[in-house]
Scaffold this motif. Structure first.
Motif, PDB file in Angstrom:
ATOM      1  N   UNK A  57       0.825  -1.219   0.000  1.00  0.00           N
ATOM      2  CA  UNK A  57       0.000   0.000   0.000  1.00  0.00           C
ATOM      3  C   UNK A  57       0.854   1.262   0.000  1.00  0.00           C
ATOM      4  N   UNK A  58       0.398   2.260  -0.749  1.00  0.00           N
ATOM      5  CA  UNK A  58       1.146   3.509  -0.860  1.00  0.00           C
ATOM      6  C   UNK A  58       0.921   4.417   0.345  1.00  0.00           C
ATOM      7  N   UNK A  59      -0.141   4.151   1.121  1.00  0.00           N
ATOM      8  CA  UNK A  59      -0.489   5.041   2.230  1.00  0.00           C
ATOM      9  C   UNK A  59       0.055   4.578   3.577  1.00  0.00           C
ATOM     10  N   UNK A  60       0.937   3.591   3.557  1.00  0.00           N
ATOM     11  CA  UNK A  60       1.521   3.108   4.796  1.00  0.00           C
ATOM     12  C   UNK A  60       3.047   3.075   4.661  1.00  0.00           C
ATOM     13  N   UNK A  61       3.728   3.340   5.766  1.00  0.00           N
ATOM     14  CA  UNK A  61       5.187   3.224   5.782  1.00  0.00           C
ATOM     15  C   UNK A  61       5.556   1.746   5.736  1.00  0.00           C
ATOM     16  N   UNK A  62       6.458   1.384   4.820  1.00  0.00           N
ATOM     17  CA  UNK A  62       6.890  -0.002   4.662  1.00  0.00           C
ATOM     18  C   UNK A  62       8.240  -0.181   5.344  1.00  0.00           C
ATOM     19  N   UNK A  63       8.333  -1.207   6.166  1.00  0.00           N
ATOM     20  CA  UNK A  63       9.565  -1.521   6.877  1.00  0.00           C
ATOM     21  C   UNK A  63       9.973  -2.939   6.513  1.00  0.00           C
ATOM     22  N   UNK A  64      11.162  -3.100   5.944  1.00  0.00           N
ATOM     23  CA  UNK A  64      11.620  -4.424   5.531  1.00  0.00           C
ATOM     24  C   UNK A  64      12.547  -5.009   6.581  1.00  0.00           C
ATOM     25  N   UNK A  65      12.248  -6.246   6.975  1.00  0.00           N
ATOM     26  CA  UNK A  65      13.056  -6.931   7.980  1.00  0.00           C
ATOM     27  C   UNK A  65      14.082  -7.837   7.315  1.00  0.00           C
ATOM     28  N   UNK A  66      15.289  -7.940   7.873  1.00  0.00           N
ATOM     29  CA  UNK A  66      16.289  -8.856   7.317  1.00  0.00           C
ATOM     30  C   UNK A  66      15.998 -10.316   7.608  1.00  0.00           C
ATOM     31  N   UNK A  67      15.106 -10.605   8.576  1.00  0.00           N
ATOM     32  CA  UNK A  67      14.786 -11.986   8.951  1.00  0.00           C
ATOM     33  C   UNK A  67      13.272 -12.158   9.072  1.00  0.00           C
ATOM     34  N   UNK A  68      12.824 -13.403   8.969  1.00  0.00           N
ATOM     35  CA  UNK A  68      11.390 -13.670   9.099  1.00  0.00           C
ATOM     36  C   UNK A  68      10.902 -13.550  10.533  1.00  0.00           C
ATOM     37  N   UNK A  69      11.785 -13.775  11.488  1.00  0.00           N
ATOM     38  CA  UNK A  69      11.432 -13.594  12.892  1.00  0.00           C
ATOM     39  C   UNK A  69      11.802 -12.188  13.324  1.00  0.00           C
ATOM     40  N   UNK A  70      10.864 -11.509  13.968  1.00  0.00           N
ATOM     41  CA  UNK A  70      11.079 -10.146  14.448  1.00  0.00           C
ATOM     42  C   UNK A  70      10.534 -10.047  15.871  1.00  0.00           C
ATOM     43  N   UNK A  71      11.262  -9.367  16.718  1.00  0.00           N
ATOM     44  CA  UNK A  71      10.739  -9.010  18.035  1.00  0.00           C
ATOM     45  C   UNK A  71      10.401  -7.528  18.005  1.00  0.00           C
ATOM     46  N   UNK A  72       9.104  -7.229  18.154  1.00  0.00           N
ATOM     47  CA  UNK A  72       8.656  -5.844  18.256  1.00  0.00           C
ATOM     48  C   UNK A  72       8.541  -5.503  19.733  1.00  0.00           C
ATOM     49  N   UNK A  73       9.435  -4.660  20.208  1.00  0.00           N
ATOM     50  CA  UNK A  73       9.476  -4.323  21.627  1.00  0.00           C
ATOM     51  C   UNK A  73       9.003  -2.912  21.875  1.00  0.00           C
ATOM     52  N   UNK A  74       7.864  -2.785  22.535  1.00  0.00           N
ATOM     53  CA  UNK A  74       7.286  -1.474  22.814  1.00  0.00           C
ATOM     54  C   UNK A  74       7.637  -0.976  24.202  1.00  0.00           C
ATOM     55  N   UNK A  75       7.860   0.324  24.316  1.00  0.00           N
ATOM     56  CA  UNK A  75       8.088   0.979  25.600  1.00  0.00           C
ATOM     57  C   UNK A  75       7.242   2.250  25.619  1.00  0.00           C
ATOM     58  N   UNK A  76       6.354   2.358  26.594  1.00  0.00           N
ATOM     59  CA  UNK A  76       5.477   3.522  26.713  1.00  0.00           C
ATOM     60  C   UNK A  76       5.759   4.200  28.045  1.00  0.00           C
ATOM     61  N   UNK A  77       6.070   5.482  28.011  1.00  0.00           N
ATOM     62  CA  UNK A  77       6.385   6.231  29.220  1.00  0.00           C
ATOM     63  C   UNK A  77       5.212   6.203  30.188  1.00  0.00           C
ATOM     64  N   UNK A  78       5.515   5.954  31.463  1.00  0.00           N
ATOM     65  CA  UNK A  78       4.491   5.926  32.499  1.00  0.00           C
ATOM     66  C   UNK A  78       4.881   6.873  33.620  1.00  0.00           C
ATOM     67  N   UNK A  79       3.913   7.617  34.104  1.00  0.00           N
ATOM     68  CA  UNK A  79       4.155   8.599  35.150  1.00  0.00           C
ATOM     69  C   UNK A  79       3.623   8.072  36.480  1.00  0.00           C
TER      70      UNK A  79
END
Length: 467
Positions: free
Chosen positions: A172-194
């Protein structure tokens, strides 16, 4: 401890890895010959064992991050956390938390193990407003290859297409495309908490983080894409079984080709499973020794300080490692999931200004002058860990102090003192970080650090022992 011939071989291997990480069979043979010469004539059987030992150590160091990530992924699956779905920590980590090494106490974690073998996935991030957040995308070898979040894509709502290395098709042209070098990916999120009272707002944002297939007719995998290599912690050869099975699904980088090619001599290849029945007993004996000593080498290298201007280590090469396989293994062991410097810089110390180990038997203070407070565009925190790099229980349940600590008190001249000791400092409890009875270490985290940090020119005050 490593002794005699084993020490010679191991040190030679480490020096080879540190000075020029892409080794070759010829170079390995040269190192092997030197080690053998120092011990006199050896039998053919012993020569095979020695060669397997030398190559096995290099393979262990090289494959350690991949195996570490695979083991963590399997643990998540056993805990009924499917692939391609976020799972979230919805409370700040307690003293007994062991999910990651050196956890922070600034953000709530989210994580998802992605399997891109069946097609691209769409990651949706909600509108985070003015709140800092980041989603680190780490390949199977623990290299951080891209980021979504405040620093890179902003905090507004967005959808991001994550694509595997071999996928071909329209995007899709309306989304940012991110290419991974491997089929396995760890998506690690960090959200600031007060603080604790902020948890409901953060968990509401976590619920809006989703992962869906780009092609809606594609069924999302919920189990591992790697072959089912059995992991037996009591069997050293189990490491190599898991390594080869994981490499088949997550091919090494092209820059690793020469390094990986030599491992074929000991039955390790990214194209087939490890079969010990095809190897002679001398080779197997060398590999068993290599696992034990490879682990010890990584542990010893973990104690080496980074390049800092005082007693604090400074590592500006975390997150992506190229062919520095030993560095990659060390970070996987001591700071799994460490960010790249542009996202956050970690500086650690385990000694005072005189070079003596930090111990709860003493009292310490760190003084930041007004003009030398940690320079960041997001926020900073100072976290205390035990000798094992995990939190230590204390009466306040306080594991970190930073610029967002509400009750923090600055001196009249704008400087800041942080007190490190077992017992509360009279009248200064607001700036107190409790220490354990034994040894401990400190980590200063700088989130979105300013250029002076990235250039290596920011000098953190040393820890001072006080009477």
């Amino acid at each position: 401890m490593l002794k005699g011939k084993r020490l010679i071989l191991s040190l030679a291997t480490v020096l080879t890895t540190l000075s020029f990480s892409v080794s070759t069979p010829a170079l390995t043979a040269h190192v092997q010959a030197n080690a053998m010469a120092s011990q006199g004539t050896v039998s053919t059987k012993q020569s095979r064992e020695n060669l397997a030992y030398s190559l096995g150590i290099q393979a262990y160091i090289y494959g350690y991050p991949l195996v570490t990530l695979e083991k963590k992924k399997r643990s998540a699956l056993q805990d009924k956390r499917p692939l391609n779905q976020f799972f979230h920590l919805q409370a700040l980590p307690a003293a007994d938390y062991r999910g990651v090494v050196s956890p922070n106490h600034d953000t709530l974690y989210s994580a998802a193990y992605l399997d891109l073998a069946q097609g691209p996935l769409v990651l949706h991030a909600p509108d985070f407003g003015k709140r800092y957040y980041t989603i680190q995308l780490m390949d199977a070898w623990t290299n951080s290859f891209d980021y979504i979040g405040t620093r890179t894509t902003g905090t507004k709502e967005g959808k991001f297409v994550i694509v595997g290395p071999n996928w071909k098709g329209d995007l899709p042209a309306n989304m940012k495309v991110i290419k991974s070098p491997t089929n396995t990916v760890l998506a690690g999120g960090r959200i600031l908490i007060d603080g604790e009272t902020d948890i409901p707002k953060v968990t509401a944002l976590q619920k809006q983080m989703t992962i869906t297939p780009l092609v809606q007719s594609t069924k999302i995998s919920s189990s591992s894409n790697a072959s089912a290599a059995i992991l037996d912690e009591k069997d050293p050869l189990s490491f190599f079984r898991l390594l080869t099975s994981s490499m088949k699904s997550n091919q090494p980088a092209s820059s690793d080709e020469a390094h990986v090619k030599q491992f074929e001599h000991i039955g390790i290849s990214p194209y087939h499973d490890f079969d010990e029945t095809a190897l002679d007993e001398a080779t197997l004996a060398g590999l068993r020794r290599a696992v034990k000593d490879g682990e010890e080498i990584i542990a010893m290298a973990s104690a080496v300080k980074g390049q800092g201007q005082n007693t604090w280590s400074l590592n500006l090469d975390y997150g992506t490692y190229g062919v520095d396989y030993l560095k990659r293994a060390v970070v996987a062991r001591t700071a799994f999931g460490a960010n790249i410097p542009s996202e956050s810089v970690y500086q650690r110390t385990d000694v005072d200004r005189d070079g003596n180990p930090l111990s709860g038997e003493n009292r310490y203070v760190i003084r930041f002058s007004k003009d030398n407070l940690p320079p960041v565009d997001a926020f900073w925190s100072l976290t205390l860990y035990g000798a094992d790099y995990y939190f230590v229980p204390n009466r306040l349940n306080r594991y970190a102090i930073g610029d967002r600590t509400r009750e923090l008190k600055y001196n009249a001249d704008g400087s800041l003192d942080i007190y490190l000791q077992k017992d509360p400092p009279a009248g200064k409890e607001s700036n107190w970080l409790p220490t354990p009875a034994g040894d401990f270490n400190l980590m200063l985290r700088l989130y979105v650090p300013k250029p002076i940090v990235l250039e290596g020119n920011y000098v953190i005050p040393n820890v001072q022992k006080v009477n």
